[in-house]
Design a protein around this motif. Structure first.
Motif, PDB file in Angstrom:
ATOM      1  N   ASN A  21      91.760  86.061  68.387  1.00 48.13           N
ATOM      2  CA  ASN A  21      92.071  87.468  68.092  1.00 48.13           C
ATOM      3  C   ASN A  21      91.718  87.800  66.644  1.00 48.13           C
ATOM      4  N   PRO A  22      90.457  87.646  66.274  1.00 43.65           N
ATOM      5  CA  PRO A  22      90.065  87.762  64.862  1.00 43.65           C
ATOM      6  C   PRO A  22      90.245  89.163  64.292  1.00 43.65           C
ATOM      7  N   ASP A  23      90.654  89.217  63.036  1.00 42.90           N
ATOM      8  CA  ASP A  23      90.795  90.473  62.309  1.00 42.90           C
ATOM      9  C   ASP A  23      89.629  90.620  61.337  1.00 42.90           C
ATOM     10  N   GLY A  24      89.755  91.550  60.400  1.00 40.98           N
ATOM     11  CA  GLY A  24      88.659  91.809  59.473  1.00 40.98           C
ATOM     12  C   GLY A  24      88.373  90.662  58.531  1.00 40.98           C
ATOM     13  N   ASP A  25      89.420  89.975  58.079  1.00 40.67           N
ATOM     14  CA  ASP A  25      89.198  88.850  57.169  1.00 40.67           C
ATOM     15  C   ASP A  25      88.576  87.675  57.913  1.00 40.67           C
ATOM     16  N   ALA A  26      89.060  87.399  59.123  1.00 39.43           N
ATOM     17  CA  ALA A  26      88.492  86.298  59.911  1.00 39.43           C
ATOM     18  C   ALA A  26      87.024  86.552  60.219  1.00 39.43           C
ATOM     19  N   THR A  27      86.715  87.766  60.661  1.00 37.03           N
ATOM     20  CA  THR A  27      85.334  88.091  61.031  1.00 37.03           C
ATOM     21  C   THR A  27      84.435  88.154  59.803  1.00 37.03           C
ATOM     22  N   GLY A  28      84.904  88.841  58.757  1.00 33.89           N
ATOM     23  CA  GLY A  28      84.109  88.936  57.537  1.00 33.89           C
ATOM     24  C   GLY A  28      83.875  87.580  56.901  1.00 33.89           C
ATOM     25  N   SER A  29      84.885  86.722  56.955  1.00 35.97           N
ATOM     26  CA  SER A  29      84.747  85.393  56.359  1.00 35.97           C
ATOM     27  C   SER A  29      83.800  84.512  57.171  1.00 35.97           C
ATOM     28  N   ALA A  30      83.914  84.549  58.500  1.00 32.63           N
ATOM     29  CA  ALA A  30      83.013  83.751  59.332  1.00 32.63           C
ATOM     30  C   ALA A  30      81.569  84.158  59.106  1.00 32.63           C
ATOM     31  N   LEU A  31      81.324  85.460  59.074  1.00 29.59           N
ATOM     32  CA  LEU A  31      79.954  85.931  58.855  1.00 29.59           C
ATOM     33  C   LEU A  31      79.534  85.749  57.400  1.00 29.59           C
ATOM     34  N   GLY A  32      80.495  85.752  56.487  1.00 31.32           N
ATOM     35  CA  GLY A  32      80.184  85.427  55.097  1.00 31.32           C
ATOM     36  C   GLY A  32      79.700  83.994  54.961  1.00 31.32           C
ATOM     37  N   VAL A  33      80.349  83.065  55.687  1.00 28.06           N
ATOM     38  CA  VAL A  33      79.884  81.673  55.709  1.00 28.06           C
ATOM     39  C   VAL A  33      78.462  81.603  56.245  1.00 28.06           C
ATOM     40  N   VAL A  34      78.185  82.371  57.296  1.00 29.54           N
ATOM     41  CA  VAL A  34      76.836  82.419  57.865  1.00 29.54           C
ATOM     42  C   VAL A  34      75.819  82.858  56.808  1.00 29.54           C
ATOM     43  N   MET A  35      76.164  83.884  56.025  1.00 34.47           N
ATOM     44  CA  MET A  35      75.256  84.363  54.980  1.00 34.47           C
ATOM     45  C   MET A  35      74.973  83.270  53.941  1.00 34.47           C
ATOM     46  N   ILE A  36      76.022  82.511  53.603  1.00 30.61           N
ATOM     47  CA  ILE A  36      75.849  81.422  52.638  1.00 30.61           C
ATOM     48  C   ILE A  36      74.962  80.324  53.220  1.00 30.61           C
ATOM     49  N   LEU A  37      75.229  79.940  54.469  1.00 31.44           N
ATOM     50  CA  LEU A  37      74.460  78.869  55.107  1.00 31.44           C
ATOM     51  C   LEU A  37      72.989  79.243  55.237  1.00 31.44           C
ATOM     52  N   GLU A  38      72.726  80.491  55.545  1.00 35.04           N
ATOM     53  CA  GLU A  38      71.328  80.924  55.659  1.00 35.04           C
ATOM     54  C   GLU A  38      70.594  80.742  54.338  1.00 35.04           C
ATOM     55  N   GLN A  39      71.252  81.101  53.241  1.00 29.14           N
ATOM     56  CA  GLN A  39      70.606  80.944  51.943  1.00 29.14           C
ATOM     57  C   GLN A  39      70.399  79.473  51.584  1.00 29.14           C
ATOM     58  N   LEU A  40      71.265  78.613  52.121  1.00 28.51           N
ATOM     59  CA  LEU A  40      71.127  77.181  51.850  1.00 28.51           C
ATOM     60  C   LEU A  40      70.131  76.518  52.798  1.00 28.51           C
ATOM     61  N   GLY A  41      69.546  77.309  53.708  1.00 28.68           N
ATOM     62  CA  GLY A  41      68.568  76.773  54.642  1.00 28.68           C
ATOM     63  C   GLY A  41      69.177  75.954  55.760  1.00 28.68           C
ATOM     64  N   LYS A  42      70.416  76.241  56.128  1.00 30.22           N
ATOM     65  CA  LYS A  42      71.114  75.470  57.148  1.00 30.22           C
ATOM     66  C   LYS A  42      71.062  76.171  58.511  1.00 30.22           C
ATOM     67  N   GLU A  43      71.253  75.389  59.571  1.00 31.51           N
ATOM     68  CA  GLU A  43      71.381  75.935  60.913  1.00 31.51           C
ATOM     69  C   GLU A  43      72.864  76.081  61.249  1.00 31.51           C
ATOM     70  N   TYR A  44      73.174  77.008  62.160  1.00 30.25           N
ATOM     71  CA  TYR A  44      74.579  77.247  62.488  1.00 30.25           C
ATOM     72  C   TYR A  44      74.695  77.897  63.862  1.00 30.25           C
ATOM     73  N   VAL A  45      75.875  77.755  64.452  1.00 28.45           N
ATOM     74  CA  VAL A  45      76.308  78.542  65.606  1.00 28.45           C
ATOM     75  C   VAL A  45      77.681  79.078  65.236  1.00 28.45           C
ATOM     76  N   VAL A  46      77.878  80.387  65.368  1.00 27.14           N
ATOM     77  CA  VAL A  46      79.160  81.004  65.005  1.00 27.14           C
ATOM     78  C   VAL A  46      79.840  81.470  66.277  1.00 27.14           C
ATOM     79  N   VAL A  47      81.110  81.052  66.461  1.00 25.08           N
ATOM     80  CA  VAL A  47      81.789  81.274  67.729  1.00 25.08           C
ATOM     81  C   VAL A  47      83.212  81.785  67.519  1.00 25.08           C
ATOM     82  N   ASN A  48      83.785  82.289  68.616  1.00 23.66           N
ATOM     83  CA  ASN A  48      85.209  82.557  68.707  1.00 23.66           C
ATOM     84  C   ASN A  48      85.614  82.298  70.144  1.00 23.66           C
ATOM     85  N   GLU A  49      86.877  81.951  70.342  1.00 21.90           N
ATOM     86  CA  GLU A  49      87.345  81.673  71.695  1.00 21.90           C
ATOM     87  C   GLU A  49      87.214  82.895  72.604  1.00 21.90           C
TER      88      GLU A  49
END
Length: 331
Positions: free
Chosen positions: A28-56
């Protein structure tokens, strides 16, 4: 170098040390959970990493303006046949808040746990927990700086959304000078605060209005009028055509009543399970109550899910609040 700075540096090194990540936030993600998960994605992309972002489950559509929102995978509808050796969990108050995603963890999984909830039990291999932070997004700002990534509008928008929502539009007592400094810095990258506030805090669905109208008929005061509660039954969802997302935020109508110390909402979105949300002013730490009942959160905003009937859930919470307030529910 202070311990907090050491933890931030260790989190940044974790992101740099692995190549492919599972990124997740709480159920049941809120704004901080969603913004933070996608913020991590933004960081990983800049670091050249692969990722899968999920929620139950589903992520609220009101956050679909955030970059990479379309990559958020709802595991309840789109299962994933892969295991991961590197996992980043954000904004999960305890291990159970990750939901049913642990089947995706490899046998030797390394887990980075980034969070700000005082109920966090340090379930990660690496734990970056700062209970003084207003939002997980605040912590991620420091991680992004430590990782040496370049701030841009997409990253700024994700982190600003987390800050805005977990401070109630910079109105809650957790709004610190540092929060405002970060928010000011993020605005420099093109974030439009009025638009974000409109999407996250102001705009509501008509279904929300309809279920609110039904829920207000159940409003009760108890414990010498120190507690206000509201109830949403399964039949209310059917009658209003609303879903669980539409029922979000109803607890605030209880908490905002003059003289009320604790607002509570009981939402029966499925048979045998009642989602309990609590909001407090000064006298009660609702995170302690929520933790006793299998949930978690903050001193002034917390929640849990109670298995059983609505009446059983109400009775359980009634007794715990009697103990916390030192006042009988019948007074």
């Amino acid at each position: 170098m202070n311990p907090i700075h050491n933890d931030v540096e260790e989190a940044a090194r974790f992101m740099q040390a692995h190549d492919r990540f599972l990124v997740l936030s709480h159920v049941n993600p809120d704004g901080d959970a969603t913004g933070s998960a996608l913020g991590v994605v933004m960081i990983l992309e800049q670091l050249g990493k692969e990722y899968v972002v999920v929620n139950e489950g589903e992520t609220p559509v009101k956050f679909n303006f955030l970059p990479r929102f379309d990559q958020l995978r709802n595991l309840s509808k789109d299962p994933l046949d892969e295991t991961f050796e590197a996992v980043i969990a954000v904004d999960c108050a305890d291990e159970s808040r990750m939901g049913d995603v642990r089947s995706l963890f490899g046998s030797g999984v390394a887990l980075l746990n980034i969070d700000h909830h005082p109920t966090n039990d340090g379930f990660g291999t690496v734990n970056l927990i700062r209970t003084d932070a207003a939002a997980t997004a605040e912590i991620l700002y420091d991680v992004a700086v430590a990782a040496g990534v370049t701030f841009n509008k997409e990253l700024a928008l994700c982190l600003y959304t987390g800050l805005l929502t977990d401070t109630g539009g910079f109105r809650y007592s957790n709004t610190s000078p540092y929060v405002m400094e970060i928010a000011s810095e993020l605005l420099r990258y093109g974030v439009k605060p009025g638009e974000v506030a409109e999407r996250c805090l102001e705009e509501i669905t008509f279904a929300h209005v309809k279920i609110l109208r039904l829920a207000l008929q159940s409003l009760e005061l108890s414990h010498k009028n120190l507690v206000a509660s509201i109830t949403v039954r399964q039949e209310d969802f059917v009658q209003s055509g609303a879903d669980r997302e539409d029922a979000g935020g109803l607890v605030n109508y209880c908490r905002n009543i003059e003289g009320v110390e604790v607002g509570v909402s009981f939402v029966e979105s499925e048979a045998g399970a009642v989602k309990v949300s609590m909001r407090a002013r000064d006298r009660v730490d609702v995170s302690a109550i929520a933790k006793r009942l299998g949930g978690g959160g903050h001193a002034k905003a917390a929640g849990c899910t109670i298995r059983g009937t609505l009446q059983e859930a109400k009775e359980t919470v009634r007794l715990v609040l009697e103990e916390a307030l030192g006042v009988s529910s019948n007074e």
